[in-house]
Design a protein around this motif. Structure first.
Motif, mmCIF file in Angstrom:
data_model
loop_
_atom_site.group_PDB
_atom_site.id
_atom_site.type_symbol
_atom_site.label_atom_id
_atom_site.label_comp_id
_atom_site.label_asym_id
_atom_site.label_seq_id
_atom_site.Cartn_x
_atom_site.Cartn_y
_atom_site.Cartn_z
ATOM 1 N N PRO A 143 37.952 59.506 84.314
ATOM 2 C CA PRO A 143 36.464 59.535 83.984
ATOM 3 C C PRO A 143 35.980 59.875 82.398
ATOM 4 N N VAL A 144 35.770 58.885 81.490
ATOM 5 C CA VAL A 144 35.314 59.554 80.838
ATOM 6 C C VAL A 144 34.202 59.770 80.161
ATOM 7 N N ASP A 145 33.862 61.167 78.837
ATOM 8 C CA ASP A 145 33.104 61.476 78.788
ATOM 9 C C ASP A 145 33.313 62.132 76.993
ATOM 10 N N GLY A 146 32.957 61.582 75.745
ATOM 11 C CA GLY A 146 32.885 62.343 74.667
ATOM 12 C C GLY A 146 32.757 61.515 73.554
ATOM 13 N N ASN A 147 32.896 62.088 72.338
ATOM 14 C CA ASN A 147 32.447 61.307 70.862
ATOM 15 C C ASN A 147 33.908 60.809 70.006
ATOM 16 N N TYR A 148 33.308 59.830 69.350
ATOM 17 C CA TYR A 148 34.512 60.228 68.805
ATOM 18 C C TYR A 148 34.050 59.058 66.800
ATOM 19 N N LYS A 149 34.746 60.165 66.342
ATOM 20 C CA LYS A 149 34.377 59.020 65.161
ATOM 21 C C LYS A 149 35.341 58.750 64.087
ATOM 22 N N PHE A 150 34.886 58.071 63.828
ATOM 23 C CA PHE A 150 35.567 57.245 63.002
ATOM 24 C C PHE A 150 35.632 56.933 61.479
ATOM 25 N N GLU A 151 36.305 57.301 60.318
ATOM 26 C CA GLU A 151 36.215 57.827 58.958
ATOM 27 C C GLU A 151 37.068 56.902 58.467
ATOM 28 N N GLY A 152 37.848 55.673 59.128
ATOM 29 C CA GLY A 152 38.428 54.699 58.684
ATOM 30 C C GLY A 152 40.374 54.534 58.617
ATOM 31 N N CYS A 153 40.865 53.961 57.940
ATOM 32 C CA CYS A 153 42.695 54.050 57.701
ATOM 33 C C CYS A 153 42.731 53.386 56.547
ATOM 34 N N LYS A 154 44.174 53.886 56.169
ATOM 35 C CA LYS A 154 44.498 53.748 55.296
ATOM 36 C C LYS A 154 46.268 52.694 55.334
ATOM 37 N N PHE A 155 46.319 51.463 54.894
ATOM 38 C CA PHE A 155 47.323 50.732 55.043
ATOM 39 C C PHE A 155 47.613 49.557 53.795
ATOM 40 N N ASP A 156 48.269 48.933 52.937
ATOM 41 C CA ASP A 156 49.139 48.923 52.069
ATOM 42 C C ASP A 156 48.720 47.252 52.863
ATOM 43 N N ASP A 180 51.447 50.950 62.606
ATOM 44 C CA ASP A 180 51.645 52.471 62.869
ATOM 45 C C ASP A 180 49.851 52.650 62.619
ATOM 46 N N TRP A 181 48.931 52.219 61.572
ATOM 47 C CA TRP A 181 47.705 52.312 61.693
ATOM 48 C C TRP A 181 46.844 51.778 63.200
ATOM 49 N N ALA A 182 47.116 51.012 63.796
ATOM 50 C CA ALA A 182 46.745 51.105 64.847
ATOM 51 C C ALA A 182 46.404 51.560 65.988
ATOM 52 N N GLN A 183 48.037 51.820 65.629
ATOM 53 C CA GLN A 183 48.267 53.650 67.065
ATOM 54 C C GLN A 183 47.769 54.616 66.945
ATOM 55 N N LYS A 184 47.518 54.370 65.217
ATOM 56 C CA LYS A 184 47.109 56.249 65.711
ATOM 57 C C LYS A 184 45.986 55.833 65.834
ATOM 58 N N ILE A 185 44.561 55.220 65.686
ATOM 59 C CA ILE A 185 43.238 54.758 66.201
ATOM 60 C C ILE A 185 43.419 55.184 67.170
ATOM 61 N N ILE A 186 43.863 54.636 68.261
ATOM 62 C CA ILE A 186 45.114 54.779 69.979
ATOM 63 C C ILE A 186 44.758 55.864 69.985
ATOM 64 N N ASP A 187 45.815 57.020 69.486
ATOM 65 C CA ASP A 187 46.330 58.460 69.281
ATOM 66 C C ASP A 187 44.838 58.988 69.225
ATOM 67 N N ASP A 188 44.753 58.565 68.160
ATOM 68 C CA ASP A 188 43.101 60.006 67.989
ATOM 69 C C ASP A 188 42.171 59.712 68.409
ATOM 70 N N LEU A 189 41.824 58.039 68.836
ATOM 71 C CA LEU A 189 40.322 57.781 70.206
ATOM 72 C C LEU A 189 41.209 59.358 71.232
ATOM 73 N N SER A 190 41.980 58.882 71.988
ATOM 74 C CA SER A 190 42.598 59.821 73.412
ATOM 75 C C SER A 190 42.821 61.064 72.868
ATOM 76 N N ASP A 191 42.826 61.309 71.804
ATOM 77 C CA ASP A 191 42.533 62.784 71.831
ATOM 78 C C ASP A 191 41.322 63.551 71.399
ATOM 79 N N THR A 192 40.443 62.527 70.791
ATOM 80 C CA THR A 192 39.237 63.262 70.923
ATOM 81 C C THR A 192 38.200 63.097 72.354
ATOM 82 N N ILE A 193 38.315 61.873 72.683
ATOM 83 C CA ILE A 193 37.758 61.725 74.290
ATOM 84 C C ILE A 193 37.894 62.756 75.255
ATOM 85 N N ASP A 194 37.176 63.651 75.861
ATOM 86 C CA ASP A 194 37.744 64.193 77.134
ATOM 87 C C ASP A 194 37.730 63.418 78.393
ATOM 88 N N TYR A 195 38.945 63.757 79.113
ATOM 89 C CA TYR A 195 39.691 62.969 80.466
ATOM 90 C C TYR A 195 40.267 63.256 81.030
#
Length: 197
Positions: free
Chosen positions: A123-136, A143-158
């Motif tokens: 069950p998912v209930d949460g708020n996620y704010k994405f402010e961009g990511c940096k890559f060369d 790694d940037w894609a994995q960071k987005i996934i990790d941030d999303l998992s940490d932010t959303i409460d389930y």
């Protein structure tokens, strides 16, 4: 029923091997040049054969591993002991208005499957704010894609649970008109289809 009305039906036993389903109750996405703000409420359910779910200390899904069948009996169990059992019906009727004009209607795939093996619920209930990511530029790293996934998992409460669940079939309504000429040697048909999710 009589010379004008014919009705029929078919019952179906449903055997399910695997399922992944989601139910999104609310999804809001606020997009600007500076950030993306997403609010989501819903749930995801899965029933996957030969799967093992591992969760972390916060009761969040950490990893899914799959054990390959080791012998032929494992394969036979997949079909003899399905992960989901269900029931469905098809119903239909035809009515003859005149000798050369008939109406028909049917309701198909009315039913459900109950999933009970190798089940996980999120069950998912949460708020996620994405402010961009940096890559060369030119860096093939993901790694940037994995960071987005990790941030999303940490932010959303389930909290992961392992309860059985039901999925409904997608019923369909079919309606038709048939007009025949030359003593029913040539017929003209028009069908209408409506689907429900």
């Amino acid at each position: 029923v009589d010379d004008k009305l014919v009705v029929g039906g078919k019952a179906k036993l449903l055997l399910g091997q695997a399922n992944v389903s989601t139910k999104i109750k609310n999804l809001n996405l606020d997009v600007s040049r500076d950030y993306w703000d997403m609010n989501i409420k819903g749930e995801a359910n899965a029933s996957l054969p030969y799967s093992k779910y591992s969760i972390d200390e916060e009761n969040k899904l950490d990893d899914i591993t799959f054990d390959e069948p080791s012998n032929s009996s494992d394969y036979s169990d997949l079909f003899l002991k399905p992960a989901g059992l269900g029931f469905g019906v098809d119903l239909g009727a035809t009515y003859k208005l005149k000798d050369n004009l008939s109406l028909s209607a049917s309701l198909l795939d009315l039913g459900y499957i109950h999933w009970r093996k190798n089940v996980a619920n999120i069950p998912v209930d949460g708020n996620y704010k994405f402010e961009g990511c940096k890559f060369d530029v030119g860096d093939d790293s993901t790694d940037w894609a994995q960071k987005i996934i990790d941030d999303l998992s940490d932010t959303i409460d389930y909290h992961t649970t392992f309860n059985s669940y039901n999925t409904m079939l997608s019923p369909k309504v079919l309606a038709g008109v048939e007009y025949s000429i030359l003593k029913e040697k040539i017929s003209f048909l028009k069908f209408f289809k409506f689907s429900f999710t």
